[in-house]
Design a protein around this motif. Structure first.
Motif, short mmCIF file in Angstrom:
data_model
loop_
_atom_site.label_atom_id
_atom_site.label_comp_id
_atom_site.label_asym_id
_atom_site.label_seq_id
_atom_site.Cartn_x
_atom_site.Cartn_y
_atom_site.Cartn_z
N SER A 11 -16.52 -10.87 14.93
CA SER A 11 -15.24 -11.09 14.27
C SER A 11 -14.76 -12.54 14.35
N ASN A 12 -15.33 -13.33 15.27
CA ASN A 12 -14.86 -14.72 15.36
C ASN A 12 -15.65 -15.66 14.44
N MET A 14 -16.34 -17.21 11.00
CA MET A 14 -15.46 -17.39 9.85
C MET A 14 -16.23 -17.82 8.60
N ASN A 15 -15.59 -17.63 7.47
CA ASN A 15 -16.08 -18.18 6.22
C ASN A 15 -15.47 -19.57 6.09
N ASP A 18 -12.39 -19.89 4.00
CA ASP A 18 -11.17 -19.35 4.60
C ASP A 18 -10.56 -20.36 5.57
N LEU A 19 -11.41 -21.06 6.30
CA LEU A 19 -10.91 -22.08 7.23
C LEU A 19 -10.15 -23.17 6.47
N GLU A 22 -6.75 -21.84 5.38
CA GLU A 22 -5.83 -21.68 6.50
C GLU A 22 -5.57 -23.00 7.24
N VAL A 61 -19.13 -20.64 11.91
CA VAL A 61 -19.05 -20.31 10.48
C VAL A 61 -20.34 -19.65 10.02
#
Length: 142
Positions: A11-12, A14-15, A18-19, A22, A61
């Motif tokens: 779950s940690n 990331m795409n 998305d980073l 955000e 990532v």
């Protein structure tokens, strides 16, 4: 009743897009600067193979683009998080058939992330000499 347990996704991880949305900034593993790795040799030839398992970035990532100053762009991918080994493997696949004299700068110096230029890619820095720490040969034998 039998339940099918699905493997949990990390779950940690990331795409990269998305980073960017955000505004979460990347940090590059410092270990990439001391590999002593020649880009036309197998990644297993790095001075300290334990660094290969380290995530290339924090947060990890799923994919990241690698940009070379000469204009080549590659993409390192790993759904569990791109590691230093994934990045080196990607670079090696491109350069493995090149001889040493074809490479003006054959050693990996490290990666740079410049959010002003591109949030989704790392700039690859190459050099003429290895950046690996030199071992001192003044050891006493018993």
């Amino acid at each position: 009743m039998t339940e099918v347990i699905k493997e949990k996704k990390n779950s940690n991880v990331m795409n990269i897009n998305d980073l960017e949305k955000e505004g979460i900034e990347l940090q590059i593993a410092i270990e990439t600067q001391k590999t002593g790795w020649k880009i036309n040799k197998s990644p297993s030839t790095v001075d300290d193979p334990s660094v290969l398992k380290t995530y290339l970035t924090t947060p990890p990532v799923k994919r990241i683009d690698l940009h070379f100053p000469l204009g080549i762009d590659l993409t390192a991918r790993n759904m569990k998080g791109v590691t230093i080994k994934d990045a080196l493997d990607t670079i090696y696949k491109t350069y493995k058939k090149r001889s040493d004299d074809e490479l003006p700068d054959p050693f990996l110096l490290g990666f740079e992330w410049d959010k002003e230029e591109s949030w989704t890619r790392l700039v690859v820095h190459l050099g003429k000499n290895s950046t690996a720490p030199v071992e001192k040969s003044g050891k006493k034998k018993k």
